[in-house]
Every structure is written in structure tokens, then in C-alpha cells.
Motif scaffolding. Structure first.
Motif, PDB file in Angstrom:
ATOM      1  N   UNK A 130       0.839  -1.188   0.000  1.00  0.00           N
ATOM      2  CA  UNK A 130       0.000   0.000   0.000  1.00  0.00           C
ATOM      3  C   UNK A 130       0.886   1.255   0.000  1.00  0.00           C
ATOM      4  N   UNK A 185       1.825  12.275   8.795  1.00  0.00           N
ATOM      5  CA  UNK A 185       2.134  11.035   9.513  1.00  0.00           C
ATOM      6  C   UNK A 185       2.606   9.936   8.558  1.00  0.00           C
ATOM      7  N   UNK A 190       7.952   6.542   7.871  1.00  0.00           N
ATOM      8  CA  UNK A 190       9.004   5.760   7.198  1.00  0.00           C
ATOM      9  C   UNK A 190      10.348   5.887   7.914  1.00  0.00           C
ATOM     10  N   UNK A 191      11.033   4.783   8.027  1.00  0.00           N
ATOM     11  CA  UNK A 191      12.356   4.827   8.666  1.00  0.00           C
ATOM     12  C   UNK A 191      13.456   5.009   7.612  1.00  0.00           C
TER      13      UNK A 191
ATOM     14  N   UNK B  66      12.369   6.646  14.296  1.00  0.00           N
ATOM     15  CA  UNK B  66      12.420   5.306  13.696  1.00  0.00           C
ATOM     16  C   UNK B  66      12.185   4.190  14.712  1.00  0.00           C
ATOM     17  N   UNK B  68       9.885   4.802  17.304  1.00  0.00           N
ATOM     18  CA  UNK B  68       8.730   5.295  18.051  1.00  0.00           C
ATOM     19  C   UNK B  68       7.415   4.850  17.395  1.00  0.00           C
ATOM     20  N   UNK B  70       3.786   5.699  17.281  1.00  0.00           N
ATOM     21  CA  UNK B  70       2.932   6.828  17.650  1.00  0.00           C
ATOM     22  C   UNK B  70       1.488   6.523  17.268  1.00  0.00           C
ATOM     23  N   UNK B  86      -3.603  -1.343   5.971  1.00  0.00           N
ATOM     24  CA  UNK B  86      -3.090  -0.295   6.864  1.00  0.00           C
ATOM     25  C   UNK B  86      -1.928  -0.851   7.708  1.00  0.00           C
ATOM     26  N   UNK B  88      -0.056  -3.393   6.923  1.00  0.00           N
ATOM     27  CA  UNK B  88       1.073  -3.626   6.018  1.00  0.00           C
ATOM     28  C   UNK B  88       1.820  -2.325   5.729  1.00  0.00           C
ATOM     29  N   UNK B  89       1.049  -1.255   5.483  1.00  0.00           N
ATOM     30  CA  UNK B  89       1.660   0.031   5.158  1.00  0.00           C
ATOM     31  C   UNK B  89       2.585   0.490   6.282  1.00  0.00           C
ATOM     32  N   UNK B  90       2.077   0.416   7.510  1.00  0.00           N
ATOM     33  CA  UNK B  90       2.884   0.890   8.642  1.00  0.00           C
ATOM     34  C   UNK B  90       4.089  -0.005   8.910  1.00  0.00           C
ATOM     35  N   UNK B  92       5.597  -1.986   6.515  1.00  0.00           N
ATOM     36  CA  UNK B  92       6.516  -1.782   5.384  1.00  0.00           C
ATOM     37  C   UNK B  92       7.343  -0.517   5.581  1.00  0.00           C
ATOM     38  N   UNK B  93       6.678   0.516   6.107  1.00  0.00           N
ATOM     39  CA  UNK B  93       7.362   1.800   6.292  1.00  0.00           C
ATOM     40  C   UNK B  93       8.544   1.677   7.243  1.00  0.00           C
ATOM     41  N   UNK B  94       8.471   0.706   8.140  1.00  0.00           N
ATOM     42  CA  UNK B  94       9.572   0.515   9.096  1.00  0.00           C
ATOM     43  C   UNK B  94      10.463  -0.665   8.708  1.00  0.00           C
ATOM     44  N   UNK B 131       0.948  -0.161  15.379  1.00  0.00           N
ATOM     45  CA  UNK B 131       2.192   0.332  16.005  1.00  0.00           C
ATOM     46  C   UNK B 131       2.851  -0.762  16.856  1.00  0.00           C
ATOM     47  N   UNK B 134       5.021  -2.898  14.628  1.00  0.00           N
ATOM     48  CA  UNK B 134       6.208  -2.241  14.062  1.00  0.00           C
ATOM     49  C   UNK B 134       7.480  -2.545  14.862  1.00  0.00           C
TER      50      UNK B 134
END
Lengths: 295, 226
Positions: A130, A185, A190-191, B66, B68, B70, B86, B88-90, B92-94, B131, B134
Motif C-alpha cells: 500500500x 504522519x 518511514x524509517x 524510527x 517510536x 505513535x 493499513x 502492512x503500510x505501517x 513496510x514503512x519501518x 504500532x 512495528x
């Protein structure tokens, strides 16, 4: 609202409207010059633009604040105003039938309310990564359906230009997924650093858009093998525009992409080699805008 | 550990946070109590780096953002995105590879439905699940109990206890004091942008009583009840 948006972007509204009209009619001429069934594509594009005015939240607001008669008048008026630039062009081209279809469609659409909050979940092939293509696909799957149908028509009547247009249209739809800014947000989370973030966004966009374009590419190569060079060139151009759209979006982040980005895009559409300069320039700007958030 | 030094924040001429000094240790749960508009959410946003501010925020793991997790008080969810997407998105972002989400569905949420059609409590639970998955070291949970049912309240309390036992730093906020006293090791009372009082377990009752006094005060004296 449009005038306020122009003013926010430091543009005199009259100048911005004039530029937009020039771009619009420039694109219209280009479309009719390039493809044979342009009038139908044109009407389809116009109706798709008009249909956006019939969203449930928007129309609910109007229904609460206006009487049923005023509401209907208002919806009719705004649909016809939205259709007018297209109608002017069609009448000028003496295309009475498509113009009449457009007027009828605009009137009928003023009675329609789209509910975007439908609980039905359309499976998305991009669910694993996504969010742009995942939700974009669900919002515009019918456009891909139309594009694939047009590709089949192009192939069956031997019209390469129409097929070529369809291939570019896939990227055009994908570009629209990057036309607005997500909440802070969703970048902050993203890290990655700014460069990694842009690379990640670009990689995902190229992978997903190519997946959508693949059936058209295969069909065109099979039916028009001599045009393979142009097919691959248009693929590269589509990628370049998509990359430009991504870096352009983040070059103003967290603000929404503005009129300036729209004008630059329009200039690039009329002269694509300019992308070779604008992509690195806008990429650099994006990195600078994202660095404070992602450092 | 997170340390906040001389944190101030203003919106134009309005001072929202004034000279906040706080330290949050690993393996402890901290509560930030305060009335609506006291500056809790703004303070969290400043710590997370979502707002520009005066003063400094330090952490032993860098960059803080990176590590945290939240959870905002009212999380924004994209239209046409499912709960599963949602999460997956969070993740993947980490860079967290998440498999078998179903087994990690702590609150038995309908993950294949659009998150925007979830109730307020379900949205909160989804945001918390994401969260948690993550794998963060620090957690800021803004009003985690707000709008969730009794059973989920118990689960959230257990989750916070578990995070504490794993040595994580947890900061939670609430405008209802009693929701904090069960879970927190230390509570800070934030009022009008400043820390009015801080207390450990034994001092909770005193803070609560002072908060009640300040909250009700003479507010009802001039209201014409009929």
C-alpha cells in the motif's frame, strides 16, 4: 475555491485560468490530431470529470443546505459549467452527436449521487504494497477496464495510434494517484532517509504501473511487431512522467502540489525532453523538502 | 530513554507548551493527564518530530522517530484501504516483514474491511495493533482508551503491562485520571502548557484530588440549573 487555490499559489486567477484553458485546448487539439476515435474518448473523459461533482459527501452537503428545486438547479448548472469547455470544442469541430451525448450525460449525472463509502471491498492486485496503487486501483478500476476495451478495439481495427494512446493512458491514470499530498504522519512513519523514501516510492510506482501496462504492451507487440521501438519508447516516457509526478509532489510537500507543478507538467506533455532537466531538478527539491521530516 | 528539555511550542502568539522538562525511562509507563486543550497531543507531536518546536528531545536510540510507535488520538485512514493494508503500510514503512497478520489480530478486527467504515473504537484498536507490530522501543499512545469497549480496555491495559515487562518506554495520555492510575508508574499533570505536578504511584491520589478541584472549581456556581 479554484480562485483561492490560484491565489495561494501566488498566481493571478485570470492568468492561471487563461493558462489552464490554453493547456486544455492544446491537449484537445493534440488528442484529435493523434487518434481516430478521439470524440468518444473526449466525451468519456468529460463525463468522468463531471461525475466527480456527484460524490455523496458533497451532494449531501448541498441537499442539507438547499431546497430540492435549488439543489437540482445547482447540480445541473455545475455539471453544464464543467462540461462547457468540452462542449465548446466539440461544437467548434462541428461534432454535434458527441456534443449532444455529452450534454445529455451531464444532465443525467446531475441526478446521480456516488457513494464512495461502499463497504464492498474490491480486491486489489497491489494490496501487498500500500498505498497509492492499492487505493488508486479501487477508485479507477473502471478506467482501466475502458482502456483495455479500447486497446482491444485498437488491435481489432489495426489502429496503432489508439493502442499507443491506451498505453499512455495507463500511466496517465497512475499519475493521478500522486496528485495530492498524504497526511504528514504517512511520510513521517518511514524509517528511510529522503533519498531512500523517493527511491522506494518510485520503485513501487514503476513496478505497479508496468504491471497494469503489460497486457497492452504484449497485445501491441504481437499485433504491431514493427512498432516495437515506439512501444518501448512510450513505456519509457510513461515511466518518466510517473517519476516526474512523484518528485513533483514531494517538491512541495507537505503543501499540496500547486498550479506551478500543473503548468510544468503541461509543458512537459507538449515537450517531453524537458523531463530530462526537470526530473533531476525536482528530485533535488523533493529531497530538500523531505529531509527535515525523514532525517 | 527519552528526555525532553525546555520544550516550548507556540502557534503565533498563543503559547501551547512552555518550558517542559521530562524524562521517560525504559521499562516504565508514564501518564500525561490534563484537560482538553492542555497541550498533550501537541507535546506528543513535538516529541515525535511532527511539529517544529523550541527545546530539545533526546533518546538513546537514534533517530527517535524510527523507534517510536505513535498512536494519534484520531488517526487518519485512507479511503478504500482495508485494515490489513493499513497494518502492512505501517510495517513496510519501518522495514518490518509482516507475515500471518491473522494470528496477530489482537482485537479480532475485520481486517479485510475498509478501515474508514470501522467504528471509533475499532479504528483505535487497528492503529494500536499496527504500532505494536512495528516492533518499536518507544510508544506514545494518545488517548488509547478513548471510545473502546470494556473488554478491549482490559486488553489494552494488559498490552501496556506486557510492553513494560519487555523494557519498552510507554507514554500514554488521558483526560480521565482513573484510566491512567491503573497502568502508570508516574503521572505528569499538564495544564495550560506547563507541567503542574508530577507524582509516582503513592502521589496519584493527591494529583487526582487537585485535578478535580481545579477542573470543577466554581464552574457550576454561575450556571442556572432549572
Amino acid at each position: 475555491m479554484l480562485c483561492r487555490r490560484f491565489s495561494d499559489d501566488q498566481f493571478a486567477p485570470w492568468l492561471a485560468i487563461l493558462l489552464l484553458l490554453l493547456v486544455f485546448y492544446g491537449f484537445s487539439f493534440y488528442l484529435f490530431f493523434k487518434i481516430s476515435y478521439a470524440s468518444y474518448v473526449y466525451v468519456l473523459v468529460a463525463l468522468s470529470v463531471i461525475s466527480r461533482l456527484g460524490g455523496k459527501e458533497r451532494t449531501d452537503f448541498l441537499r442539507i443546505n438547499y431546497s430540492p428545486e435549488s439543489y437540482l438547479k445547482l447540480r445541473l448548472m455545475e455539471n453544464l459549467i464543467a462540461a462547457s469547455p468540452f462542449m465548446v470544442f466539440l461544437f467548434w469541430k462541428l461534432m454535434i452527436l458527441p456534443a449532444s451525448i455529452l450534454i445529455l450525460g451531464a444532465i443525467l449525472l446531475s441526478f446521480v449521487r456516488w457513494s464512495l463509502g461502499s463497504p464492498y471491498v474490491l480486491p486489489s492486485p497491489f494490496s501487498k504494497r500500500p498505498f497509492e496503487f492499492t487505493i488508486g486501483f479501487r477508485k479507477s478500476y473502471f478506467l482501466y477496464f475502458g482502456i483495455y476495451i479500447l486497446t482491444i478495439i485498437a488491435v481489432s481495427v489495426g489502429n496503432f495510434n489508439l493502442g499507443f494512446f491506451c498505453l499512455l493512458a495507463v500511466f496517465g491514470v497512475a499519475m493521478s494517484y500522486y496528485g495530492y499530498s498524504e497526511p504528514f504522519y504517512y511520510v513521517w512513519v518511514y524509517s528511510f532517509n529522503a533519498r531512500q523514501f523517493l527511491f522506494h516510492k518510485t520503485k513501487t510506482a514503476l513496478l505497479h504501473s508496468s504491471t497494469l501496462a503489460l497486457p497492452i504492451i504484449i497485445l501491441l507487440i504481437v499485433v504491431f511487431p514493427l512498432e516495437i521501438g515506439i512501444i518501448f519508447l512510450s513505456l519509457v516516457i510513461g515511466w518518466a512522467f510517473l517519476i516526474f509526478m512523484i518528485v513533483s509532489k514531494y517538491s512541495t510537500y507537505p503543501a499540496e502540489p500547486g498550479i506551478l507543478q500543473g503548468i510544468l507538467l503541461a509543458i512537459c506533455i507538449s515537450f517531453p525532453p524537458l523531463l530530462l532537466i526537470l526530473i533531476p531538478y525536482t528530485y533535488h527539491k523533493s529531497v530538500n523538502h523531505l529531509r527535515p521530516i525523514l532525517s | 530513554m527519552i528526555e525532553v528539555k525546555s520544550l516550548s511550542k507556540n502557534y503565533g502568539s498563543k503559547m501551547v507548551l512552555h518550558n517542559i522538562d521530562l524524562r521517560f525511562e525504559d521499562g516504565k509507563v508514564y501518564g500525561i493527564a490534563g484537560e482538553n486543550g492542555a497541550g498533550k497531543t501537541t507535546m506528543f507531536r513535538c516529541i515525535a518530530g511532527l511539529e517544529n518546536h523550541v527545546g530539545e528531545v533526546f533518546s538513546d536510540r537514534k533517530p527517535l522517530k524510527n523507534h517510536l510507535g505513535l498512536m494519534m488520538t484520531e488517526q487518519f485512514f485512507f479511503n478504500k484501504m482495508t485494515g490489513r493494508e493499513y497494518i502492512r503500510l505501517l510495517c513496510n514503512a519501518r522495514g518490518v516483514d509482516i507475515t500471518d497478520i491473522n494470528s496477530k489480530n489482537l482485537f479480532q478486527l475485520p481486517l479485510d474491511e475498509y478501515a474508514t467504515v470501522y467504528s471509533t473504537g475499532m479504528k483505535k484498536k487497528l492503529a494500536l495493533t499496527a504500532v505494536l507490530l512495528q516492533s518499536n522501543q518507544y510508544f506514545i499512545l494518545d488517548e488509547p482508551y478513548n471510545g473502546v469497549d470494556f473488554q478491549s480496555n482490559l486488553i489494552i491495559t494488559e498490552v501496556i503491562h506486557k510492553l513494560k515487562s519487555l523494557g519498552k518506554t510507554v507514554i500514554i495520555s488521558s483526560h480521565i485520571f482513573s484510566t491512567l492510575s491503573d497502568t502508570c508508574d508516574e503521572i505528569h499533570w499538564l495544564s495550560q502548557g506547563t507541567i503542574k505536578k508530577s507524582a509516582e504511584k503513592e502521589g496519584f491520589a493527591a494529583i487526582e484530588s487537585e485535578m478535580k478541584k481545579a477542573g470543577i472549581g466554581s464552574a457550576l456556581d454561575h450556571f442556572d440549573f432549572k
